[in-house]
Design a protein around this motif. Sequence first.
Motif, mmCIF file in Angstrom:
data_model
loop_
_atom_site.group_PDB
_atom_site.id
_atom_site.type_symbol
_atom_site.label_atom_id
_atom_site.label_comp_id
_atom_site.label_asym_id
_atom_site.label_seq_id
_atom_site.Cartn_x
_atom_site.Cartn_y
_atom_site.Cartn_z
ATOM 1 N N UNK A 108 0.859 -1.181 0.000
ATOM 2 C CA UNK A 108 0.000 0.000 0.000
ATOM 3 C C UNK A 108 0.895 1.230 0.000
ATOM 4 N N UNK A 109 0.669 2.099 -0.969
ATOM 5 C CA UNK A 109 1.464 3.313 -1.106
ATOM 6 C C UNK A 109 0.584 4.486 -0.678
ATOM 7 N N UNK A 110 0.894 5.028 0.510
ATOM 8 C CA UNK A 110 0.075 6.114 1.048
ATOM 9 C C UNK A 110 0.832 6.852 2.137
ATOM 10 N N UNK A 111 1.021 8.154 1.945
ATOM 11 C CA UNK A 111 1.641 8.959 2.996
ATOM 12 C C UNK A 111 0.800 8.895 4.274
ATOM 13 N N UNK A 112 -0.492 9.104 4.141
ATOM 14 C CA UNK A 112 -1.380 9.164 5.312
ATOM 15 C C UNK A 112 -1.425 7.825 6.055
ATOM 16 N N UNK A 113 -1.551 6.727 5.337
ATOM 17 C CA UNK A 113 -1.577 5.417 6.001
ATOM 18 C C UNK A 113 -0.235 5.103 6.650
ATOM 19 N N UNK A 114 0.862 5.482 6.000
ATOM 20 C CA UNK A 114 2.185 5.189 6.558
ATOM 21 C C UNK A 114 2.442 5.972 7.843
ATOM 22 N N UNK A 115 1.773 7.123 7.992
ATOM 23 C CA UNK A 115 1.905 7.926 9.209
ATOM 24 C C UNK A 115 0.851 7.564 10.253
ATOM 25 N N UNK A 167 -2.472 2.356 -4.710
ATOM 26 C CA UNK A 167 -2.214 3.766 -4.464
ATOM 27 C C UNK A 167 -1.059 4.320 -5.264
ATOM 28 N N UNK A 168 -1.045 5.644 -5.365
ATOM 29 C CA UNK A 168 0.046 6.346 -6.014
ATOM 30 C C UNK A 168 0.029 6.297 -7.523
ATOM 31 N N UNK A 169 -1.121 5.987 -8.133
ATOM 32 C CA UNK A 169 -1.171 5.855 -9.585
ATOM 33 C C UNK A 169 -1.757 7.082 -10.288
ATOM 34 N N UNK A 170 -2.137 8.088 -9.530
ATOM 35 C CA UNK A 170 -2.772 9.277 -10.110
ATOM 36 C C UNK A 170 -1.769 10.277 -10.642
ATOM 37 N N UNK A 171 -2.169 11.555 -10.611
ATOM 38 C CA UNK A 171 -1.324 12.588 -11.238
ATOM 39 C C UNK A 171 -0.878 13.675 -10.266
ATOM 40 N N UNK A 181 3.950 4.380 -10.479
ATOM 41 C CA UNK A 181 4.415 3.902 -11.787
ATOM 42 C C UNK A 181 5.902 4.163 -12.032
ATOM 43 N N UNK A 182 6.378 5.333 -11.618
ATOM 44 C CA UNK A 182 7.805 5.641 -11.795
ATOM 45 C C UNK A 182 8.680 4.695 -10.966
ATOM 46 N N UNK A 183 8.227 4.357 -9.773
ATOM 47 C CA UNK A 183 8.992 3.446 -8.920
ATOM 48 C C UNK A 183 8.954 2.022 -9.461
ATOM 49 N N UNK A 184 7.854 1.647 -10.086
ATOM 50 C CA UNK A 184 7.661 0.281 -10.577
ATOM 51 C C UNK A 184 8.351 0.024 -11.907
ATOM 52 N N UNK A 185 8.410 1.020 -12.747
ATOM 53 C CA UNK A 185 8.895 0.841 -14.127
ATOM 54 C C UNK A 185 10.216 0.071 -14.233
ATOM 55 N N UNK A 186 11.231 0.348 -13.406
ATOM 56 C CA UNK A 186 12.485 -0.396 -13.553
ATOM 57 C C UNK A 186 12.369 -1.899 -13.260
ATOM 58 N N UNK A 187 11.309 -2.318 -12.588
ATOM 59 C CA UNK A 187 11.131 -3.727 -12.238
ATOM 60 C C UNK A 187 10.390 -4.499 -13.326
ATOM 61 N N UNK A 188 9.855 -3.806 -14.312
ATOM 62 C CA UNK A 188 9.050 -4.468 -15.339
ATOM 63 C C UNK A 188 9.891 -4.731 -16.581
ATOM 64 N N UNK A 189 10.083 -6.026 -16.850
ATOM 65 C CA UNK A 189 10.830 -6.429 -18.040
ATOM 66 C C UNK A 189 9.909 -6.518 -19.255
ATOM 67 N N UNK A 245 -5.189 1.179 -8.410
ATOM 68 C CA UNK A 245 -5.512 2.435 -7.743
ATOM 69 C C UNK A 245 -5.672 2.209 -6.235
ATOM 70 N N UNK A 246 -5.592 3.276 -5.462
ATOM 71 C CA UNK A 246 -5.642 3.162 -4.009
ATOM 72 C C UNK A 246 -7.027 3.001 -3.417
ATOM 73 N N UNK A 247 -8.059 3.150 -4.192
ATOM 74 C CA UNK A 247 -9.422 2.998 -3.675
ATOM 75 C C UNK A 247 -9.799 1.523 -3.622
ATOM 76 N N UNK A 248 -10.751 1.200 -2.764
ATOM 77 C CA UNK A 248 -11.216 -0.189 -2.710
ATOM 78 C C UNK A 248 -11.861 -0.581 -4.040
ATOM 79 N N UNK A 249 -12.565 0.342 -4.677
ATOM 80 C CA UNK A 249 -13.147 0.053 -5.984
ATOM 81 C C UNK A 249 -12.081 -0.217 -7.029
ATOM 82 N N UNK A 250 -10.998 0.537 -6.978
ATOM 83 C CA UNK A 250 -9.896 0.327 -7.913
ATOM 84 C C UNK A 250 -9.235 -1.030 -7.721
ATOM 85 N N UNK A 251 -9.099 -1.447 -6.464
ATOM 86 C CA UNK A 251 -8.531 -2.765 -6.174
ATOM 87 C C UNK A 251 -9.462 -3.857 -6.681
#
Length: 180
Positions: free
Chosen positions: A20-27, A81-85, A92-100, A144-150
Amino acid sequence: MTETHVPEKLKAPVLGAVITVSDRCSRGEAEDRSGPLALARLAEFGVEVAHPVVVPDDIDYIRSALQEALDAGARVIVTTGGTGITPRDNTPEATEPFIALSLDGLAQQIRLAGLAATPLATLSRGLVGVSARGDRGALIVNAPGSTGGVEDALAIIGPLIGHILGQLSGRTHEVESADE
């Protein structure tokens, strides 16, 4: 007439990871609802995840969590989470190097599924791909970070997990045609 190919089921549970990628949840300022939902949905498809990992919207933290999941042998990794603008949406920027190998069609299907609920689904920049071919390759999905997106992401990806992992391991499939 062509037969419909039914995606293969997992023969045995596989190890997965949910990040889960979230500033608020991580805090501790918000409850992580999307991570536990992803864990539950993955279990329905034979993917075992001990618990979601929560990290802030920071490229280094996200990359570290992805690397730890791969190093632990995860074959399916779902980030939420973290897929918006916004300026802090970095998944996506963090994930891109892991995708072959990108699976752009699946990412597009997730966005299209989300359109049934909201036009905002088209703003998701989530990636779907695999880390490598072979038995150690992992399917990586940015939901996406929403439950609907998941829900949308795993409704698309879940039934294909066995087939994708089988393909990575070199198993082929044949779709027979009545014309042959």
